[in-house]
Design a protein around this motif. Structure first.
Motif, PDB file in Angstrom:
ATOM      1  N   THR A   1       0.832  -1.209   0.000  1.00  0.00           N
ATOM      2  CA  THR A   1       0.000   0.000   0.000  1.00  0.00           C
ATOM      3  C   THR A   1       0.868   1.261   0.000  1.00  0.00           C
ATOM      4  O   THR A   1       2.013   1.233   0.448  1.00  0.00           O
ATOM      5  N   GLU A   2       0.266   2.365  -0.446  1.00  0.00           N
ATOM      6  CA  GLU A   2       0.948   3.657  -0.438  1.00  0.00           C
ATOM      7  C   GLU A   2       1.243   4.081   1.001  1.00  0.00           C
ATOM      8  O   GLU A   2       2.305   4.620   1.312  1.00  0.00           O
ATOM      9  N   GLU A   3       0.286   3.780   1.870  1.00  0.00           N
ATOM     10  CA  GLU A   3       0.443   4.128   3.295  1.00  0.00           C
ATOM     11  C   GLU A   3       1.668   3.407   3.902  1.00  0.00           C
ATOM     12  O   GLU A   3       2.479   4.020   4.605  1.00  0.00           O
ATOM     13  N   GLY A   4       1.792   2.127   3.594  1.00  0.00           N
ATOM     14  CA  GLY A   4       2.928   1.341   4.097  1.00  0.00           C
ATOM     15  C   GLY A   4       4.245   1.884   3.560  1.00  0.00           C
ATOM     16  O   GLY A   4       5.231   2.005   4.292  1.00  0.00           O
ATOM     17  N   LYS A   5       4.237   2.232   2.283  1.00  0.00           N
ATOM     18  CA  LYS A   5       5.455   2.755   1.650  1.00  0.00           C
ATOM     19  C   LYS A   5       5.877   4.067   2.315  1.00  0.00           C
ATOM     20  O   LYS A   5       7.051   4.257   2.660  1.00  0.00           O
TER      21      LYS A   5
ATOM     22  N   GLU B   1       5.163   5.132   5.295  1.00  0.00           N
ATOM     23  CA  GLU B   1       5.644   4.870   6.668  1.00  0.00           C
ATOM     24  C   GLU B   1       7.109   4.429   6.644  1.00  0.00           C
ATOM     25  O   GLU B   1       7.939   4.910   7.425  1.00  0.00           O
ATOM     26  N   LEU B   2       7.433   3.528   5.723  1.00  0.00           N
ATOM     27  CA  LEU B   2       8.814   3.030   5.635  1.00  0.00           C
ATOM     28  C   LEU B   2       9.782   4.148   5.241  1.00  0.00           C
ATOM     29  O   LEU B   2      10.855   4.292   5.837  1.00  0.00           O
ATOM     30  N   ILE B   3       9.365   4.965   4.263  1.00  0.00           N
ATOM     31  CA  ILE B   3      10.238   6.063   3.816  1.00  0.00           C
ATOM     32  C   ILE B   3      10.483   7.040   4.964  1.00  0.00           C
ATOM     33  O   ILE B   3      11.621   7.436   5.242  1.00  0.00           O
ATOM     34  N   ASN B   4       9.406   7.422   5.655  1.00  0.00           N
ATOM     35  CA  ASN B   4       9.547   8.405   6.743  1.00  0.00           C
ATOM     36  C   ASN B   4      10.460   7.880   7.841  1.00  0.00           C
ATOM     37  O   ASN B   4      11.300   8.606   8.360  1.00  0.00           O
ATOM     38  N   LYS B   5      10.304   6.607   8.186  1.00  0.00           N
ATOM     39  CA  LYS B   5      11.146   6.042   9.246  1.00  0.00           C
ATOM     40  C   LYS B   5      12.592   5.895   8.783  1.00  0.00           C
ATOM     41  O   LYS B   5      13.530   6.174   9.528  1.00  0.00           O
ATOM     42  N   LEU B   6      12.763   5.469   7.541  1.00  0.00           N
ATOM     43  CA  LEU B   6      14.111   5.279   6.998  1.00  0.00           C
ATOM     44  C   LEU B   6      14.889   6.589   7.027  1.00  0.00           C
ATOM     45  O   LEU B   6      16.068   6.627   7.398  1.00  0.00           O
ATOM     46  N   GLU B   7      14.196   7.663   6.679  1.00  0.00           N
ATOM     47  CA  GLU B   7      14.901   8.948   6.551  1.00  0.00           C
ATOM     48  C   GLU B   7      15.184   9.608   7.899  1.00  0.00           C
ATOM     49  O   GLU B   7      15.806  10.663   7.951  1.00  0.00           O
ATOM     50  N   THR B   8      14.771   8.974   8.994  1.00  0.00           N
ATOM     51  CA  THR B   8      15.177   9.502  10.305  1.00  0.00           C
ATOM     52  C   THR B   8      16.639   9.142  10.602  1.00  0.00           C
ATOM     53  O   THR B   8      17.250   9.738  11.466  1.00  0.00           O
ATOM     54  N   PHE B   9      17.200   8.156   9.876  1.00  0.00           N
ATOM     55  CA  PHE B   9      18.607   7.804  10.170  1.00  0.00           C
ATOM     56  C   PHE B   9      19.471   7.524   8.939  1.00  0.00           C
ATOM     57  O   PHE B   9      20.685   7.394   9.066  1.00  0.00           O
TER      58      PHE B   9
END
Ligand SMILES: Cc1cc2nc3c(=O)[nH]c(=O)nc-3n(C[C@H](O)[C@H](O)[C@H](O)COP(=O)(O)OP(=O)(O)OC[C@H]3O[C@@H](n4cnc5c(N)ncnc54)[C@H](O)[C@@H]3O)c2cc1C
Length: 346
Positions: A257-261, A263-271
């Motif tokens: 889903t777009e929502e899942g994608k 979420e992953l992008i936002n979390k990934l870009e924290t580090f």
């Protein structure tokens, strides 16, 4: 056709049970319809430490003692590589977490995995203000390759039907079972989240735990260990990484889903601070049980029907030992541990 066993589902559970049958020279046929893909998309990691609280995973040492030789044996049998030792670097969020790491790494079982020091080394493209906690003796199984290769091995030997198992066609007799033109002594259901459609076992309390993952290519990121922060970044080689995973307790579909994608992008870009390209986006449903223990055992009314399921978030570690326990129960009359036996839900 006459066989000892029918197996429904060739994910990690079906694979582990089928290997047990091969070991003891039992005959079998597998039905697999590609309706679920948890084992195919999985990160494939094994790690005996819970990285949120720094506590041991249930029964991890016993599980790994069986699991590692199991996958290494498959490497020999299928002449391919599936087992990749990978260290894990857990990014600390605070000084408090650093202290908790030290306390935990002193405990008997955890000390074999958690290194009692803080890694302050800088890695280009990774933001880790409080450093990392390093885990050793952890690794990854390439579940997709092992399942694909094992399926081909079975196809060559005509031991697998790539069709849906239709529950209504199953005839249960006193000592045998019949399914279309197959006569067998027993049937083992290993359908993962497909259990929901199984009229014999859908009373068991399985919850869907959908997980989504990204495959990314990050040319400037050069790490050979798994980074764990808000999400994990798992090296696949040649600057490709698997990023995951989400947890969704409501969505029963395996469609990304777009929502899942997001979420992953936002979390990934924290580090992760270097550019990357998304190569793929995949999803699957983890067969998770209310009490986080597997579902193993025979049906309360039919002794010829059994289940191997409920591997949850840790199929790589649990499947081999659970398959062994089920086989010993069915063929040698050994009692199942009450923690894994489905008798706990009667
Ligand atoms: C995003 C994600 C990441 C994960 N990461 C990890 C990880 O890093 N480490 C780890 O240990 N675990 C991980 N897991 C969990 C792991 O994938 C599961 O525990 C494990 O794969 C479950 O295996 P299974 O064989 O029970 O189920 P499945 O893999 O779902 O296999 C069931 C099989 O049965 C087939 N089937 C179902 N119904 C029928 C039918 N009626 N007829 C014929 N065939 C049927 C399906 O097509 C499927 O192939 C992850 C899971 C997800 C979703």
């Amino acid at each position: 056709m006459k066989v000892d066993y029918i197996i429904v589902g060739l994910g990690l559970a079906g694979l582990a049970f089928s290997k047990e049958l091969e070991k003891y020279g039992k005959t079998f046929i597998i039905f697999e319809d590609n309706s679920q893909n948890s084992s195919i998309v999985a990160g494939g990691m094994y790690n005996p430490v819970i990285l949120k609280r720094f506590t041991p995973v249930w029964n991890a040492i016993e599980q790994l003692k069986v699991a590692i030789p199991f996958y290494e044996e498959l490497e020999k049998q299928l002449n391919s590589k599936y087992h990749y030792p990978v260290n894990i670097y857990r990014i600390f969020k605070s000084v408090e977490e650093q202290n908790n790491w030290f306390i935990a790494s002193d405990k008997p079982m955890l000390s074999e995995y958690m290194i009692p020091e803080i890694v302050h080394e800088k890695y280009f493209g990774v933001s880790a203000k409080f450093g990392f906690g390093k885990l050793k003796n952890t690794g990854r199984i390439d579940t997709k390759s092992v399942l694909e290769n094992y399926r081909n091995y079975l196809l060559k030997r005509k031991l697998i039907h790539t069709t849906k198992f239709e529950y209504s066609e199953l005839k249960i007799k006193e000592e045998t079972i019949e399914y279309k033109d197959v006569k067998a002594t027993k049937i083992i259901f290993c359908e993962g989240f497909g259990l929901k459609e199984n009229p014999f076992f859908n009373y068991l309390p399985m919850q869907e735990a959908k997980g989504e993952l990204l495959i990314i290519h990050a040319p400037d990121l050069n790490v050979d260990f798994l980074i764990k922060a808000a999400v994990f970044v798992l090296p696949l080689g040649n600057n490709y990484y698997k990023v995951g995973a989400t947890f969704n307790w409501k969505d029963k579909s395996k469609i990304p889903t777009e929502e899942g994608k997001m979420e992953l992008i936002n979390k990934l870009e924290t580090f992760i601070t270097v550019p990357y390209k998304i190569i793929d986006h995949i999803a699957g449903i983890r067969p998770t049980v209310k009490d986080r223990r597997p579902l193993v055992g025979t049906h309360p009314n039919y002794k010829n029907i059994a289940i191997l399921n409920g591997l949850g978030t840790r199929g790589v570690m649990i499947a081999p030992i659970a398959a062994k326990a089920l086989y010993s129960h069915l063929e040698k009359g050994l009692e199942l541990d009450s923690e894994i036996s489905i008798a706990r839900f009667q």
